[in-house]
Scaffold this motif. Structure first.
Motif, PDB file in Angstrom:
ATOM      1  N   GLN A  70      -6.461   0.965  -4.585  1.00  0.00           N
ATOM      2  CA  GLN A  70      -5.766   1.814  -4.079  1.00  0.00           C
ATOM      3  C   GLN A  70      -4.407   2.306  -4.486  1.00  0.00           C
TER       4      GLN A  70
ATOM      5  N   LYS B 161      -3.201   6.128  -5.898  1.00  0.00           N
ATOM      6  CA  LYS B 161      -1.917   6.502  -5.243  1.00  0.00           C
ATOM      7  C   LYS B 161      -1.271   7.089  -6.802  1.00  0.00           C
TER       8      LYS B 161
ATOM      9  N   GLU C 235       0.840  -1.339   0.004  1.00  0.00           N
ATOM     10  CA  GLU C 235      -0.002   0.278   0.010  1.00  0.00           C
ATOM     11  C   GLU C 235       0.782   1.284   0.028  1.00  0.00           C
TER      12      GLU C 235
END
Lengths: 166, 601
Positions: free
Chosen positions: B253, B257, B129
């Motif tokens: 995610q 980003k 992440e």
């Protein structure tokens, strides 16, 4: 339609239909948006009631037959109401050779349902699934979002008891 | 950036999550804070380390000490002893299987030291992440190099020279596919084109794509952007199967980003190149792994395949030229761009370059994901990396290629594994699932299992697959129920030939493979089922025979009392007898006998 089909007028359903309309607005004109819409609708209603399919057809301007064709093609979509928890017994190769068939039998016996059926109390729907990709833990069982690895048949009753008490 | 004296890596792969790694992580957070170590020691949840059955796994760097089966109760000791005093907690460390000595660094473990990790380079090492951690491992450098220093043609040339072939199964040369898609639509640069990542990893027993999506999602975004630049596409899709919710979440995610950092979207890195990505989630149809079916599914239709040609490279998504590559194929791309085609093509065999990730599972000591150079022998994978067969059982077969593949036997153990050698042995690479079977596995039952799978997943569009596989399944089921007849095997072979040669797509064309390969290697087992009504492995229920060994029976009568169909009779203190006519083969007597006097034959 049966009461469970959640018609737009039923109590508690109106709100869901409002959310559905929001989803449909978002996907109107999006190429290939039907499958994402069906995913979200199923998440909202728990399954895909007839009335919902009709609404999707109207809003996305697609024939109902096409929507029925797509939703019946994919095993992930259900046209029947489902239990609170979906119980999936992994029938991937690794699970199969490590005893998934015996596990499935034990679960059928514990829940008193056959593959694809929902328990009378509406808690569990039993499914078999293709590999969930947790082969290192075979045999694998999933209940809702929970994954259980190395499940032996004797552990089955205890696992389900936990959900009944919740 | 903060400096830490040690790093605690907690595996957050799907296997470890279900083994309870999150409770371990919580405990680490608490203990590190209780000891005031939170600024000295960094805690990272990584993607799948690979050795799933040792989970929850905690690796402590800089030494790389590998702690296995870690429970929340162990955490305090690891923090107090290892992180505070520098003394390893030996009782939780991985031990060398032969010497029993604790292995200090995970790099020395048999499972890891034979691996060459290219596609899995970051998986299990970084926090998936964190885009910063990906960038710190040279992430997005390849994209920068491509956009600033290379023409699309040069990029394609590098991929062609590297010898990379599709990791999804068929092994088509990746560079050629890119070139076809680039050239499709003529010289007109404005032709709309698409890049698609096939993450519909459906082969049961294969989970390398899942591991990459969950453990290193940015490598796929970067590779797809490179591919888009090379072929001239502005939009990409990642088609992920619905069974992988964590992979979908991590990809989402990562895409958000990457957009935030200007690595996706308009004018990437200020070079004028624009590309964006969307995720499409499957809905549980195995056939969607076939590229034309996958395209239909993205278009929002029933996932049915169509005739090829035209190939997707010329007419794919919405009729436009489309490049489809598998997850593992994409994961190799950034490394090839940075290290060069020559570097990559030095690894592997003459026709199969680079590495391959295998998912080893089934009857094996260490299950999990391993990445080895092409040409590694099956023996090395199973017995060195995987630690061999548990409980002293004998190796019987390894199934590769999923429902489209076949079985490899003892005689294939020393064959270097690559696309060609597996095909020559009557199997195929497939996506790299490798299921190990021991003497307790019935090969007829396994063949029936695969046929049941393909029959169920057949989309029904073409007759040979829809009806042919059903017939084969009926015959196989009959054989496993002890109702096999003379001539069944010949009928199976004939059906197999017709289905393989006349089905519309790869699913049907390869569906007979598991039957043909088991017929070739284990014909005697089929014959035992048909002629002797016997299952040599003792798996097929209908053919089981429960018997009481008179010498060991003490005549307690427990078996007779538990038998649900009253098939057991006898006089107390004398040997009992099972009536085979009545016996329903439930096996209850065997599990209850306190003297081990009941056997199954």
């Amino acid at each position: 339609m049966a009461a469970s089909s959640c018609p737009a007028s039923a109590h508690g359903c109106a709100e869901k239909y409002q959310k559905l309309d929001e989803i449909l607005q978002e996907y109107k004109g999006v190429q290939g948006g039907l499958i994402p819409v069906l995913h979200q609708a199923q998440l909202l209603f728990g399954y895909l009631p007839h009335d919902v399919l009709v609404r999707i057809a109207e809003e996305l301007d697609l024939p109902l037959s096409e929507i029925y064709g797509v939703s019946s093609f994919y095993s992930f979509f259900s046209l029947k109401p489902r239990g609170k928890y979906t119980v999936s017994v992994c029938m991937g190769t690794a699970c199969y050779v490590k005893g998934a068939p015996a596990l499935l039998e034990k679960i059928k016996e514990t829940l008193q349902v056959e593959d694809g059926e929902t328990t009378k109390d509406g808690l569990f729907t039993l499914d078999t699934t293709r590999c969930v990709g947790a082969c290192g833990l075979a045999p694998v069982l999933t209940i809702g979002d929970d994954v259980y690895g190395r499940v032996t048949p004797d552990k089955v009753p205890e696992i389900f008891e936990r959900y009944r008490q919740e | 950036m903060k400096l830490y004296r040690a790093h605690v890596l907690i595996c957050g792969g799907a296997g470890c999550i279900s083994s309870g790694c999150h409770a371990v992580k919580e405990e680490f957070i608490r203990e590190l804070q209780a000891n005031g170590l939170q600024d000295e020691i960094q805690l990272i949840e990584t993607g799948c380390v690979g050795s799933c059955d040792l989970g929850p796994i905690v690796i402590v760097y800089p030494e790389g000490v590998f702690y296995q089966h870690v429970t929340p109760e162990d955490v305090q000791e690891i923090v107090n002893e290892h992180l505070l005093k520098g003394r390893y907690v030996k009782r939780k460390m991985h031990r060398h299987p032969s010497s029993g000595e604790p292995v200090v660094s995970s790099r020395e473990m048999d499972f890891f030291r034979h691996q060459t990790r290219i596609a899995l380079r970051n998986v299990g090492l970084i926090n998936p992440e964190s885009i910063e951690e990906y960038i710190a491992r040279d992430g997005y450098f390849a994209l920068g190099k491509v956009l600033n220093e290379m023409t699309p043609e040069e990029v394609i040339q590098v991929i062609k020279e590297s010898g990379l072939r599709g990791r999804g199964g068929a092994g088509f040369p990746t560079g050629l596919k890119w070139e076809f898609t680039r050239k499709a639509g003529g010289a007109d640069e404005r032709t709309e084109k698409y890049v698609v990542c096939n993450a519909d990893e459906g082969d049961p027993g294969a989970f390398m794509d899942r591991s990459i999506l969950e453990g290193d999602p940015h490598s796929i975004i970067e590779a797809m952007a490179i591919a888009a630049y090379a072929i001239g596409a502005g939009q990409g899709y990642i088609y992920v199967r619905a069974e992988y919710p964590l992979a979908v979440a991590r990809m989402k995610q990562a895409i958000a980003k990457a957009r935030e950092y200007g690595l996706l979207g308009q004018n990437i890195m200020g070079t004028g190149f624009s590309f964006d990505l969307e995720i499409r989630v499957g809905a549980g149809a195995f056939v969607c792994g076939e590229e034309t079916a996958l395209i239909a599914s993205i278009e929002g239709k029933r996932g049915e395949p169509r005739m090829k040609p035209p190939f997707p490279a010329t007419s794919g998504l919405w009729g436009k030229p489309t490049l489809i590559n598998n997850v593992e194929t994409f994961a190799n791309i950034p490394v090839i761009i940075l290290k060069g085609a020559q570097w990559f093509s030095r690894i592997g065999t003459e026709k199969s370059k680079g590495t391959k990730v295998f998912a080893i599972a089934g009857k094996i000591n260490t299950t999990g994901l391993v990445e080895v150079p092409m040409g590694t022998t099956l023996r090395k994978i199973i017995f060195e990396l995987g630690g061999g067969i548990p409980n002293g059982k004998k190796f019987k077969a390894a199934q590769t290629g999923g429902p489209s593949g076949g079985c490899l036997t003892e005689k294939h153990l020393d064959t270097p594994v690559d696309y060609e050698s597996l095909q020559a042995a009557g199997s195929m690479m497939g996506s790299g699932g490798l299921i190990v079977m021991d003497e307790d596995t019935c090969m007829v039952d396994v063949a029936r299992f695969f046929l049941e799978f393909t029959q169920d997943e057949s989309c029904g569009k073409c007759v040979p697959c829809r009806i042919g596989t059903k017939h084969m399944l009926e015959i196989l089921t009959r054989i496993t129920e002890g109702k096999g007849e003379e001539g069944d095997l010949e009928t199976l072979e004939e059906l197999a030939k017709v289905i393989a040669s006349s089905s519309l797509c790869g699913l049907g064309q390869s569906a007979p493979n598991p039957v043909l390969s088991t017929l070739r290697n284990f014909r005697d087992e089929y014959e035992a089922h048909i002629k002797e009504k016997r299952c040599p492995a003792g798996v097929c229920t209908a053919l089981k025979r429960y018997e009481i060994i008179p010498e060991q029976c003490k005549g307690c009568g427990l078996c007779a009392r538990v038998c649900p169909v009253q098939a057991i009779s006898g006089v107390r203190k004398e040997p009992y007898l099972i009536d085979q006519e009545i016996c329903s083969k439930c096996g209850l007597c065997l599990s209850k006998c306190p003297f081990g006097a009941i056997v199954v034959k």
